[in-house]
Design a protein around this motif. Sequence first.
Motif, PDB file in Angstrom:
ATOM      1  N   LEU A   1       0.839  -1.190   0.000  1.00  0.00           N
ATOM      2  CA  LEU A   1       0.000   0.000   0.000  1.00  0.00           C
ATOM      3  C   LEU A   1       0.879   1.248   0.000  1.00  0.00           C
ATOM      4  O   LEU A   1       2.000   1.229   0.504  1.00  0.00           O
ATOM      5  CB  LEU A   1      -0.894   0.026   1.254  1.00  0.00           C
ATOM      6  N   PRO A   2       0.385   2.342  -0.561  1.00  0.00           N
ATOM      7  CA  PRO A   2       1.192   3.572  -0.585  1.00  0.00           C
ATOM      8  C   PRO A   2       1.230   4.243   0.776  1.00  0.00           C
ATOM      9  O   PRO A   2       0.230   4.269   1.495  1.00  0.00           O
ATOM     10  CB  PRO A   2       0.473   4.443  -1.612  1.00  0.00           C
ATOM     11  N   CYS A   3       2.379   4.772   1.112  1.00  0.00           N
ATOM     12  CA  CYS A   3       2.539   5.571   2.341  1.00  0.00           C
ATOM     13  C   CYS A   3       3.304   6.841   1.982  1.00  0.00           C
ATOM     14  O   CYS A   3       4.464   7.028   2.355  1.00  0.00           O
ATOM     15  CB  CYS A   3       3.288   4.778   3.412  1.00  0.00           C
ATOM     16  N   PRO A   4       2.633   7.750   1.220  1.00  0.00           N
ATOM     17  CA  PRO A   4       3.301   9.006   0.871  1.00  0.00           C
ATOM     18  C   PRO A   4       3.379   9.936   2.076  1.00  0.00           C
ATOM     19  O   PRO A   4       2.641   9.778   3.044  1.00  0.00           O
ATOM     20  CB  PRO A   4       2.393   9.580  -0.213  1.00  0.00           C
ATOM     21  N   GLY A   5       4.253  10.908   2.015  1.00  0.00           N
ATOM     22  CA  GLY A   5       4.383  11.855   3.127  1.00  0.00           C
ATOM     23  C   GLY A   5       3.140  12.679   3.333  1.00  0.00           C
ATOM     24  O   GLY A   5       2.785  13.018   4.459  1.00  0.00           O
ATOM     25  N   VAL A   6       2.471  13.038   2.241  1.00  0.00           N
ATOM     26  CA  VAL A   6       1.215  13.796   2.285  1.00  0.00           C
ATOM     27  C   VAL A   6       0.310  13.202   1.227  1.00  0.00           C
ATOM     28  O   VAL A   6       0.767  12.866   0.121  1.00  0.00           O
ATOM     29  CB  VAL A   6       1.448  15.300   2.016  1.00  0.00           C
ATOM     30  N   ALA A   7      -0.962  13.083   1.533  1.00  0.00           N
ATOM     31  CA  ALA A   7      -1.908  12.540   0.560  1.00  0.00           C
ATOM     32  C   ALA A   7      -3.209  13.324   0.638  1.00  0.00           C
ATOM     33  O   ALA A   7      -3.648  13.725   1.710  1.00  0.00           O
ATOM     34  CB  ALA A   7      -2.172  11.063   0.823  1.00  0.00           C
ATOM     35  N   THR A   8      -3.802  13.553  -0.543  1.00  0.00           N
ATOM     36  CA  THR A   8      -5.135  14.136  -0.590  1.00  0.00           C
ATOM     37  C   THR A   8      -6.111  12.996  -0.792  1.00  0.00           C
ATOM     38  O   THR A   8      -6.081  12.300  -1.821  1.00  0.00           O
ATOM     39  CB  THR A   8      -5.251  15.151  -1.734  1.00  0.00           C
ATOM     40  N   VAL A   9      -6.948  12.781   0.214  1.00  0.00           N
ATOM     41  CA  VAL A   9      -7.901  11.680   0.198  1.00  0.00           C
ATOM     42  C   VAL A   9      -9.283  12.294   0.244  1.00  0.00           C
ATOM     43  O   VAL A   9      -9.661  12.937   1.230  1.00  0.00           O
ATOM     44  CB  VAL A   9      -7.697  10.737   1.397  1.00  0.00           C
ATOM     45  N   GLY A  10     -10.036  12.115  -0.860  1.00  0.00           N
ATOM     46  CA  GLY A  10     -11.307  12.819  -0.953  1.00  0.00           C
ATOM     47  C   GLY A  10     -11.020  14.310  -0.969  1.00  0.00           C
ATOM     48  O   GLY A  10     -10.229  14.807  -1.779  1.00  0.00           O
ATOM     49  N   ASP A  11     -11.648  15.036  -0.056  1.00  0.00           N
ATOM     50  CA  ASP A  11     -11.404  16.476   0.004  1.00  0.00           C
ATOM     51  C   ASP A  11     -10.539  16.847   1.206  1.00  0.00           C
ATOM     52  O   ASP A  11     -10.515  17.997   1.638  1.00  0.00           O
ATOM     53  CB  ASP A  11     -12.717  17.256   0.035  1.00  0.00           C
ATOM     54  N   ARG A  12      -9.819  15.858   1.757  1.00  0.00           N
ATOM     55  CA  ARG A  12      -8.944  16.130   2.891  1.00  0.00           C
ATOM     56  C   ARG A  12      -7.489  15.863   2.523  1.00  0.00           C
ATOM     57  O   ARG A  12      -7.171  14.876   1.848  1.00  0.00           O
ATOM     58  CB  ARG A  12      -9.299  15.241   4.095  1.00  0.00           C
ATOM     59  N   THR A  13      -6.613  16.744   2.978  1.00  0.00           N
ATOM     60  CA  THR A  13      -5.185  16.531   2.803  1.00  0.00           C
ATOM     61  C   THR A  13      -4.606  16.074   4.135  1.00  0.00           C
ATOM     62  O   THR A  13      -4.747  16.763   5.149  1.00  0.00           O
ATOM     63  CB  THR A  13      -4.485  17.819   2.347  1.00  0.00           C
ATOM     64  N   ILE A  14      -3.982  14.883   4.133  1.00  0.00           N
ATOM     65  CA  ILE A  14      -3.496  14.247   5.349  1.00  0.00           C
ATOM     66  C   ILE A  14      -1.982  14.095   5.265  1.00  0.00           C
ATOM     67  O   ILE A  14      -1.470  13.514   4.293  1.00  0.00           O
ATOM     68  CB  ILE A  14      -4.138  12.853   5.528  1.00  0.00           C
ATOM     69  N   PRO A  15      -1.227  14.577   6.265  1.00  0.00           N
ATOM     70  CA  PRO A  15       0.217  14.362   6.282  1.00  0.00           C
ATOM     71  C   PRO A  15       0.589  13.266   7.273  1.00  0.00           C
ATOM     72  O   PRO A  15      -0.144  12.977   8.220  1.00  0.00           O
ATOM     73  CB  PRO A  15       0.760  15.708   6.759  1.00  0.00           C
ATOM     74  N   ASN A  16       1.720  12.639   7.062  1.00  0.00           N
ATOM     75  CA  ASN A  16       2.334  11.817   8.097  1.00  0.00           C
ATOM     76  C   ASN A  16       3.082  12.720   9.072  1.00  0.00           C
ATOM     77  O   ASN A  16       3.280  13.913   8.808  1.00  0.00           O
ATOM     78  CB  ASN A  16       3.309  10.814   7.478  1.00  0.00           C
ATOM     79  N   ASP A  17       3.506  12.175  10.183  1.00  0.00           N
ATOM     80  CA  ASP A  17       4.296  12.929  11.141  1.00  0.00           C
ATOM     81  C   ASP A  17       5.571  13.416  10.466  1.00  0.00           C
ATOM     82  O   ASP A  17       6.347  12.611   9.924  1.00  0.00           O
ATOM     83  CB  ASP A  17       4.630  12.043  12.344  1.00  0.00           C
ATOM     84  N   GLU A  18       5.745  14.732  10.462  1.00  0.00           N
ATOM     85  CA  GLU A  18       6.885  15.354   9.783  1.00  0.00           C
ATOM     86  C   GLU A  18       6.982  14.928   8.312  1.00  0.00           C
ATOM     87  O   GLU A  18       8.051  14.935   7.710  1.00  0.00           O
ATOM     88  CB  GLU A  18       8.185  15.045  10.518  1.00  0.00           C
ATOM     89  N   SER A  19       5.830  14.533   7.771  1.00  0.00           N
ATOM     90  CA  SER A  19       5.692  14.193   6.340  1.00  0.00           C
ATOM     91  C   SER A  19       6.654  13.099   5.878  1.00  0.00           C
ATOM     92  O   SER A  19       7.121  13.104   4.731  1.00  0.00           O
ATOM     93  CB  SER A  19       5.891  15.454   5.482  1.00  0.00           C
ATOM     94  N   PHE A  20       6.942  12.124   6.755  1.00  0.00           N
ATOM     95  CA  PHE A  20       7.823  11.028   6.309  1.00  0.00           C
ATOM     96  C   PHE A  20       7.153  10.253   5.176  1.00  0.00           C
ATOM     97  O   PHE A  20       5.933  10.111   5.136  1.00  0.00           O
ATOM     98  CB  PHE A  20       8.207  10.110   7.471  1.00  0.00           C
ATOM     99  N   ASP A  21       7.947   9.730   4.272  1.00  0.00           N
ATOM    100  CA  ASP A  21       7.451   9.056   3.065  1.00  0.00           C
ATOM    101  C   ASP A  21       8.114   7.692   2.978  1.00  0.00           C
ATOM    102  O   ASP A  21       9.344   7.584   2.880  1.00  0.00           O
ATOM    103  CB  ASP A  21       7.780   9.904   1.841  1.00  0.00           C
ATOM    104  N   LEU A  22       7.311   6.616   2.989  1.00  0.00           N
ATOM    105  CA  LEU A  22       7.856   5.260   2.873  1.00  0.00           C
ATOM    106  C   LEU A  22       7.643   4.661   1.492  1.00  0.00           C
ATOM    107  O   LEU A  22       8.127   3.554   1.229  1.00  0.00           O
ATOM    108  CB  LEU A  22       7.202   4.332   3.919  1.00  0.00           C
ATOM    109  N   GLY A  23       6.949   5.387   0.626  1.00  0.00           N
ATOM    110  CA  GLY A  23       6.653   4.800  -0.684  1.00  0.00           C
ATOM    111  C   GLY A  23       5.632   3.684  -0.543  1.00  0.00           C
ATOM    112  O   GLY A  23       4.712   3.759   0.278  1.00  0.00           O
TER     113      GLY A  23
END
Length: 603
Positions: free
Chosen positions: A382-404
Motif C-alpha cells: 500500500l502507498p505511504c506518501p508523506g502527504v496525501a489528498t484523500v477525498g477532500d482532505r489533505t493528510i500528512p504523516n508525522d513530519e511528512s515522512f514518506d515510505l513509498g
Amino acid sequence: MIVTMHIGRRMVTLVTAACLTLGVVGCATGPDQPDTVAEEFAAALDSGDAASAAALTTDPAAAEEMISGLFEGLGNDDPTVTVAGIGDGDTFDLDVSWSFGEERDWSYRTTGSAMEDPAEETDDDDGWRVRWDPAVLAPQLSEGASLRYTPTTGTPPTIFDSAGQPLMSEQIVTLVNLDSSADPAVVAPLLATAAPTITADSLAADLEAAAGAPMTAVVLREADLAPVEEQLSALPGVTLAPQPRLLTANRDLSSPVWSGLDEMWHENQAATAGWAVQSVAADGTVRSIAGVDPTEAPDLHTTIDPDLQSRAEATLASFDRPAVIVGIDADTGAVRTVAQNAAADLEGPVALTGLYPPGSTFKVATTSAALQAGLAEPDTMLPCPGVATVGDRTIPNDESFDLGEVPLHTAFANSCNTTMAGLAVDMPSTALTEAALQFGLGVDYVTPGLVTVTGNVPPMETGAARVEGAIGQGQVTASPFGMALVAASIAGGKTPLPTIVEGQPATADQEVAPAPADTIAALRTMMRETVTDGTASELSDFSELIGKTGTAEYGGNNGAADNVSGAHGWFIGAQDNLAFAVFIAGADSSAPAVGAAGEWLGR
C-alpha cells in the motif's frame, strides 16, 4: 379560650397561644373529662406539637423540655399516638409508634393518669390535666434521662488489594479546628510538621475567610497527630475533633478508583447496619431498649496490584502535565492499575472518564476494519506518501515522512496516516464504529466500585469524517480506560468484563462479538513489529511486548473554543496478560508515553 382544629385525621382541641403564655393558672377552663384530656394530649403528640402537649400537663415547663428533647433525641417529631383505652378512674393507655426508615419501627404502650386541677375550677366544671410523668411518653423514661436513636454497625470491613494486604480501612483521623482566638503564628509550625504547605499566613487567610466561624485547618492521621497533640490541645482557639474515616493503608497511594471503593464500602455498611433506641441515664449510663443488631458487612477484595499501582504513581509524578496509566488483566478484566498524577487530579478522574482523541492508537480499529472488509492483508503493498489528498482532505504523516509502497504491517508499525486514510475513505459509515465496539470502545459498562466511560465512535457519514476517524481524530474520542480495554481485547482475543472487586464483574449495555481470531492474531503481530522495528522501538528490549503509539492533535482545526492547539501522547500495549494505556496530555508526541511505559514496566 379553647380552639378546635383539624389535624390530620382528627379534630383536636388545643390551648391557644394566650393560654400558653399565661400558663395553666391563667386559663379559665381546661378539658372537662379525663378521657378528653387524654385524647387531646395524644393528638398534640401525634402532630409533633410539644408546646400544646405540655400545656395539657400539670407541669408544662418540665413536660415541654422533655417532649422536645424526645423529638430531638429520636430525630423524629412525627410519632403516631392514639388513646388505646380509658381505665377505671383517671388512668388511660397510649399506643405510640415511631418509624426510623424502612423496617425500622418501634411501637409500645404507656400508661398515664389525669387529675383535676383546682386552679381550673369554675362554677360549671373542673379542669383536667395529664399528671406529668416522663414515663407517659416512653417506657423507662424518667426525669434527667433521655432517649436517642442511632444506627449501629458491626466491625468495619477492610478493603484488600490483590496480594491480600489491606488497601483501605477505617482509621481515626483528627480534625484540627481553629476559631478566631487562635494564633496562626503559634499553630502553623506545629501543623507544618505533617502538612508543610501550612503557614502562618495561610492560616490567617483561612481564618479571615471564615469570618469568625470555626474552620478546619487540617485533618491528621494518628501518626501525624501524636507528636504535636499535647501542644495543640493546650493552645487557645484550637479544638481537636477525632472521627472515623476510610483511608488507604499506604498514604502515598492515590487513585480515582478509591472514591468508587469508598462509596461501595459505605453502601455495604448501610445495607448491613442495625439500629437502636438508647436510654441515656442522668449519670451517662447508656442502655439499648429497642432496635435490631447489625450484621457484618463483607470485606472487599479488589484486583488492584499494589506494586504496579505504586510504580505507576512514581512514574507519573515527574510530569507537570496530566499523565495517566491504566492497567487491565487481558484474560479476566481485572483492573490492576489506575494511576494519575497531581496535574490530572485537578481535572477529575480523567483516567476513567476523561475523553480525548486517541490519535494513532485508534489505527488498531481502522486496521481491523480493513482486514475484516477484505480491503487488505498484512502483506498487501500500500502507498505511504508523506502527504496525501484523500477525498477532500489533505493528510500528512508525522513530519511528512514518506515510505513509498510498503506492506500494511510496515505502514502500521510506522504509523502511516496516509495509508490508513486511504483504506478508510471508502468504508461504510459504520465500519469504524463496529470495529471499535469489537474492542469495547463505545460500550458502556456498569462495574461495581468503578465508574468509567470508554469512548465514542459514531457512524461517519462522509469520506472526510472517515479519513479523520481512521487516525483517531475528528469525532472519535476515548478515555485512557477505554484504550486499555482495547489493548486487553487484542491481547486476550476478546473484550473482558472489567472488574475492580473480585467476583463482581461489570455488566455491559450491549453484547458485541469479538473480532475474528485471525484478525486479532494479525494485529498482535503488527503491534509486536511496532515495538521491535516501528515507532515504539525504544522498548524493543521488552520481550513479548506489543504496542501502538499515538499522537493526537487537539485545538486549532479541531475546533477548540480558545483556539489552543497541541498534541497528546499515547501508548497502548500488552505484555503477557497485562494490557495497558499510557496517556500524557499535551506531550506533543508519543515519546513521553512510550518512555513512561518502559519505566513502569520495569526498565
